[in-house]
Design an enzyme around this catalytic site. Sequence first.
Site, PDB file in Angstrom:
ATOM      1  N   GLY A   1      40.694  51.546  28.975  1.00 19.58           N
ATOM      2  CA  GLY A   1      39.962  52.889  29.112  1.00 19.58           C
ATOM      3  C   GLY A   1      41.221  53.772  28.528  1.00 19.58           C
ATOM      4  O   GLY A   1      41.013  54.806  27.950  1.00 19.58           O
ATOM      5  N   HIS A   2      42.345  53.943  29.175  1.00 19.99           N
ATOM      6  CA  HIS A   2      43.435  54.808  28.736  1.00 19.99           C
ATOM      7  C   HIS A   2      43.577  54.717  27.279  1.00 19.99           C
ATOM      8  O   HIS A   2      43.964  55.915  26.791  1.00 19.99           O
ATOM      9  CB  HIS A   2      44.753  54.308  29.540  1.00 19.99           C
ATOM     10  CG  HIS A   2      44.716  54.613  31.035  1.00 19.99           C
ATOM     11  ND1 HIS A   2      44.663  53.569  31.789  1.00 19.99           N
ATOM     12  CD2 HIS A   2      44.548  55.640  31.672  1.00 19.99           C
ATOM     13  CE1 HIS A   2      44.513  54.090  33.181  1.00 19.99           C
ATOM     14  NE2 HIS A   2      44.668  55.185  33.069  1.00 19.99           N
TER      15      HIS A   2
ATOM     16  N   GLN B   1      37.231  65.857  37.964  1.00 16.31           N
ATOM     17  CA  GLN B   1      38.694  66.184  37.438  1.00 16.31           C
ATOM     18  C   GLN B   1      38.473  66.793  36.174  1.00 16.31           C
ATOM     19  O   GLN B   1      39.064  67.998  35.860  1.00 16.31           O
ATOM     20  CB  GLN B   1      39.305  64.975  37.796  1.00 16.31           C
ATOM     21  CG  GLN B   1      40.880  65.159  37.055  1.00 16.31           C
ATOM     22  CD  GLN B   1      41.599  63.804  37.193  1.00 16.31           C
ATOM     23  OE1 GLN B   1      42.304  63.606  38.120  1.00 16.31           O
ATOM     24  NE2 GLN B   1      41.832  63.299  35.711  1.00 16.31           N
TER      25      GLN B   1
ATOM     26  N   MET C   1      48.490  58.183  34.860  1.00 19.14           N
ATOM     27  CA  MET C   1      49.497  57.632  36.060  1.00 19.14           C
ATOM     28  C   MET C   1      49.781  56.265  35.910  1.00 19.14           C
ATOM     29  O   MET C   1      50.499  55.614  36.913  1.00 19.14           O
ATOM     30  CB  MET C   1      48.750  57.757  37.354  1.00 19.14           C
ATOM     31  CG  MET C   1      48.473  59.427  37.845  1.00 19.14           C
ATOM     32  SD  MET C   1      48.360  59.548  39.793  1.00 19.14           S
ATOM     33  CE  MET C   1      47.018  58.490  39.999  1.00 19.14           C
ATOM     34  N   GLY C   2      49.682  55.800  34.734  1.00 17.41           N
ATOM     35  CA  GLY C   2      50.079  54.485  34.354  1.00 17.41           C
ATOM     36  C   GLY C   2      49.231  53.480  34.753  1.00 17.41           C
ATOM     37  O   GLY C   2      48.135  53.716  35.131  1.00 17.41           O
TER      38      GLY C   2
END
Length: 290
Positions: free
Chosen positions: A44-45, A161, A38-39
């Site tokens: 971490g991303h 999730q 989600m930007g």
Amino acid sequence: MTHGPELALPAAYSIAAVRDQVRQWRADGLRIGFVPTMGALHAGHLALVKQALASADRVVASVFVNPTQFAPGEDFDAYPRTLEQDADKLAETGAHLLYAPDAREMYPEGFVTSVSLTGPSHGMESVSRPHFFNGVATVVCKLLNQVQPDVAVFGEKDYQQLMVIRRMVTDLNLPVEIQGGETVREADGLALSSRNVYLNATERERAARLNVILREFADALSSGANVADAQHQSQLKAQSAFDGVDYVVARDADSLEALPSGPIDRDARVLAAVRVGKTRLIDNRPAPKK
């Protein structure tokens, strides 16, 4: 939206454009990796992108703030949107394509379909956010169908999730390998999150306590503590440390089913959601059976 700003790496703003690029790569015999986000990207991303690069020849990263997983009163409008900075970080990390559809592309007029499931979506996040996993499952199913990757990487910080997505992919026979990426943490143990920017200095210091409580909880279970007792003690610690506690629980690491009382007889996962000031934080830790 079919066009957007000039960015540091190639970008696709439509389903047709991302499919066209992936089709060209596949014609060259290349393996495709995918990291949906989600930007407001952080380390971490980017660790997920690096993991995807280790498993694929080309990596697509998406940025889409999904409105269907936010309830009224949540932070959809305030959620940080930093597309150009995100593109810079993705380019530096080695991603090959940014996919950035807008809401009209993802949910055109007349859209009425959703994906829902029970199993791992039951409890925890779905108690305080009953809308959440239908929104997540629907948008992830759409993204996987649009990009059609060989492998997709999701962070373990959002462990429930991750389990929901794995179950959905299995149940719907989607031809993609789902990998989990380890949670990246600050030096004091706080899990990296785009929402950490909401914390003031005092709240940021308090937030680090969440990792400590979960680590102590996991260690107790792995050392043979009674599940109910260890969970109760961890809940009390969280209640004294934070402004609100949605849950602090131990679950089966694979199914997320509740565990029987007594020492764990299988690998477990401890998970929590708490509020520090106005910011909601989630985290989890493995509790392996020794």
